[in-house]
Scaffold this active site. Structure first.
Site, short mmCIF file in Angstrom:
data_model
loop_
_atom_site.label_atom_id
_atom_site.label_comp_id
_atom_site.label_asym_id
_atom_site.label_seq_id
_atom_site.Cartn_x
_atom_site.Cartn_y
_atom_site.Cartn_z
N ASP A 147 -27.63 -20.70 -3.79
CA ASP A 147 -27.67 -19.24 -3.91
C ASP A 147 -28.42 -18.82 -5.18
O ASP A 147 -28.48 -19.57 -6.16
CB ASP A 147 -26.25 -18.66 -3.96
CG ASP A 147 -25.44 -19.24 -5.12
OD1 ASP A 147 -25.56 -20.46 -5.37
OD2 ASP A 147 -24.69 -18.48 -5.76
N GLU A 148 -28.96 -17.63 -5.13
CA GLU A 148 -29.50 -16.94 -6.31
C GLU A 148 -30.41 -17.84 -7.16
O GLU A 148 -30.33 -17.81 -8.39
CB GLU A 148 -28.34 -16.42 -7.18
CG GLU A 148 -27.49 -15.40 -6.46
CD GLU A 148 -26.27 -14.95 -7.26
OE1 GLU A 148 -26.06 -13.74 -7.35
OE2 GLU A 148 -25.53 -15.82 -7.77
#
Ligand code: ACM
Length: 453
Positions: free
Chosen positions: A258-259
């Site tokens: 993620d991210e």
């Protein structure tokens, strides 16, 4: 009121109650049944996996299931029904909607010791949840000892949000958590978050990134990245994943993803193919946050965990559909309803608000996992998970306060048939609060529920 949480598939109540008196059989000790019961347990019934039939009549109290998990789930129901060593006459036929019913604890932003994790396992087992995802690494801390990489714990584990020292699990600690969970029919799903969320690892071994970095104890995201085009990175991942796979009996390894805002698109795709390939070679099914669905080279069966909102923004739904297109499945964790670290509407004491503001019990209850993304229905869903991030939480009491009662709503999304009314849910929740009191589970006594004192 004999309402059960999560709501069973079928419950037909009769008249009166039956006292529990005679000694318990050998299975009941194994399954943690309260002593002084007279429940006849039997395995090998025609129930679905994890399901059970509980029949309470003046003649007998019987609990039947096809497997031990089913008996364990039935016993969680008995705990809720028991009052003054008596059970109401009833017949319950019950089984889970989804195979994967999860909770996640972030032990990276704030470290939680083994006894806090095992308390949380007790808490979630009560709700018939059967997976605990441990977010073991992030920018603020690396929480698992890896042989051959001593600075991961000497340096990488010494920090946490706001300071005050961190902590880590030895591999023996981790094995203790896994075993404790297994006794409660909970599977541990360990996460090593990569290639972003890696400042702690890079602060210990600068060659894993773009050079020396300071340890980090803030709460920003998206600034770190492993060195994508360096073979040293993949030798590291091989060591970590091999050791973690060896002490993880469950089928899943979560690789995060993620991210990764400090990683270029090309580098991200290259990285995901390499990292998931390594983990798959150790015989595990990969789980990743839905961003890794940007890759079209995922190993067979890779599971995507969706964490955008109940109304998907931009391309988040599309990235999630990619898991289905590649033969995998999806875990639903929409942040606006299932993230337990979001503030409650009426208390800002703990928690964040970025996921579309505060989250009420009603918000946590009034959604359906099969209606979030077109093309991701019951068939494509492995299950539902309630993550809890610990930027603002540092003790198990604070974790429980944020989790309960909203985790109860998410557990019902994971176990019970679709539908169910919020009013009926909160009436059952009010009764369930007495069990939380008895078991010393901290919870927010929100005014949304008429708690019984
Ligand atoms: C996430 O909330 N970044 C998975």
């Amino acid at each position: 009121m004999t309402g059960i949480i999560p709501r069973p598939v079928s419950q037909v109540d009769g008249e009166g109650t039956v006292a529990l008196t005679t000694a318990s059989g050998p299975l009941s000790g194994l399954l943690g049944l309260p002593s002084g019961d007279g429940v006849v347990l039997s395995l090998g019934g025609g129930q679905r996996p994890g399901g059970y039939t509980l029949a309470v009549s003046a003649e007998a109290v019987t609990l039947e299931a096809a497997d031990e998990a089913g008996l364990f789930h039935g016993i969680q129901t008995i705990k809720q029904l028991t009052r003054d060593h008596a059970l109401p006459v009833t017949r319950i036929d019950d089984y889970p909607r989804f195979d994967y019913r999860g909770a996640m604890l972030d032990v990276a932003r704030h470290f939680l010791p083994v006894e806090s994790v095992t308390k949380y396992i007790d808490d979630i087992a009560l709700l018939k949840l059967n997976h605990l995802h441990l977010h073991l690494t992030d920018d603020q801390g690396w929480r698992l000892a890896i042989d051959g990489w001593p600075k991961l714990t000497e340096i990488g584990a010494s920090t946490q949000v706001g300071g005050g020292g961190g902590g880590f699990y030895t591999q023996a600690d981790y094995a203790e958590i896994v075993a404790y969970a297994a006794e409660r029919f909970v599977t541990i799903v360990p996460e090593i978050d990569m290639p972003g969320h890696t400042n702690a690892a890079i602060s210990a071994y600068p060659e894993l990134g773009a050079g020396p970095v300071e340890p980090y104890e803030g709460i920003e995201v998206g600034f770190s990245s492993l060195a994508i085009r360096s073979e040293a990175t993949y030798a590291f991942i091989d060591d970590v994943v091999r050791q973690l796979a060896a002490i993880t009996p469950g089928p899943y390894l979560h690789l995060g993803g993620d991210e990764s805002l400090a990683t270029t698109d090309d580098d991200f795709l290259y990285f995901i193919e390499r990292a998931t390939g390594i983990a798959a070679r150790y015989g595990k099914t990969i789980v990743g946050w839905h961003e890794i669905g940007r890759s079209t080279a995922l190993p067979a069966g890779t599971v995507g965990q969706y964490w955008n909102f109940t109304t998907p923004e931009e391309s988040h739904g599309e990235h999630t559909l990619s898991f289905v297109a590649q033969g995998g499945s999806v875990i639903m964790s929409p942040a606006d309803v299932a993230y337990l670290d979001m503030q409650y509407p009426h208390t800002g004491e703990f928690g964040l608000v970025w996921a579309q503001g505060p989250t009420s019990v009603r918000d946590a209850y009034e959604w359906d996992p099969a209606e979030v993304i077109d093309g991701v229905g019951d068939e494509q869903l492995l299950g539902v998970e309630a993550p809890l991030w610990t930027e603002t939480l540092s003790t198990i009491e604070e974790v429980e306060f944020m989790a309960f009662p909203r985790i109860v709503a998410i557990a019902e999304k994971a176990w019970s048939p679709a539908g169910g009314s919020y009013e009926d849910f909160t009436a059952r929740l009010a009764v369930f609060g007495q069990l939380l009191d008895a078991l010393e589970v901290n919870y927010y006594r929100t005014a949304e529920v008429s708690w019984i004192r």
